[in-house]
Design a protein around this motif. Structure first.
Motif: not given
Length: 204
Positions: A125-127, A133-134, A146-147, A151-153
């Motif tokens: 899920d993109a959200r 920062g996404s 996407f602009k 990805l999460p840490e």
């Protein structure tokens, strides 16, 4: 860890753009007369909530003369070689469904020496599955491009994609570990995620 966006690479047997082929439940000598769009693997659109399992005996019928790619998409599923699947099996890759398929011409003759599978990858899920920062292009609350993707840490997937995306944003993304093992796979270009120009990506 570094990540890479998968884009189509044109080589012999690896056409760019859409495959001139469709996936059927079996071989039909008169495939052009069969309404393939009613098959669930086409009819279940990108915002599906239920996936009908792929049946055994599926056949990709192609008007192209020769295939030598290791992965290409058709609709929202993928035509994947055994070599590509073997890389997936070594790493953290979530596959929702897969089945061995035949890949043949309209006359029923093989168009590749490779063995292929129809594969549906689980989709993120993109959200909720992206990092701070996404940034996105969205409409009516729905994200579709996407602009910038961060990805999460803590992120464990080695090959993945995001649900409901369009344009270059709907391609697969992989880790550096996947890229290292994928050396020699045909028809794939790996573009560093950092600084990628999404509109220039030719989605796998």
């Amino acid at each position: 860890m570094e990540y890479y966006v998968l884009s189509q690479k044109e080589e012999s047997g690896c056409p760019r753009g859409l495959l001139n082929a469709n996936l059927y439940d079996k071989f039909y000598p008169d495939a052009e007369g069969v309404q393939f769009g009613f098959f669930p693997w086409y009819a279940e659109k990108i915002n599906y909530t239920f996936h009908t399992p792929y049946p055994e005996g599926m056949v990709l019928i192609s008007k192209d003369r020769f295939y030598d790619f290791d992965i290409r998409s058709v609709s929202r599923f993928y035509i994947v070689s055994d070599d590509f699947l073997s890389v997936c099996a070594e790493l953290d890759v979530a596959i929702a469904d897969r089945v061995v398929i035949d890949v043949v011409s309209t006359k029923g003759e093989p168009v590749s020496v490779k063995s292929y599978n129809a594969v549906l990858f689980e989709e993120l899920d993109a959200r909720s599955d992206t990092g701070l920062g996404s940034t996105f292009v969205e409409e009516d609350g729905l994200i579709f491009r996407f602009k910038k993707l961060v990805l999460p840490e803590v992120f464990k997937h080695d090959l993945f994609k995001f649900k409901g995306m369009i344009s270059g944003s709907n391609t697969l993304i992989c880790s550096s570990a996947f890229k290292a093992r994928a050396a020699g796979l045909k028809g794939v270009e790996f573009i560093p995620l950092e600084g990628v120009l999404w509109s220039a990506v030719k989605p796998i």
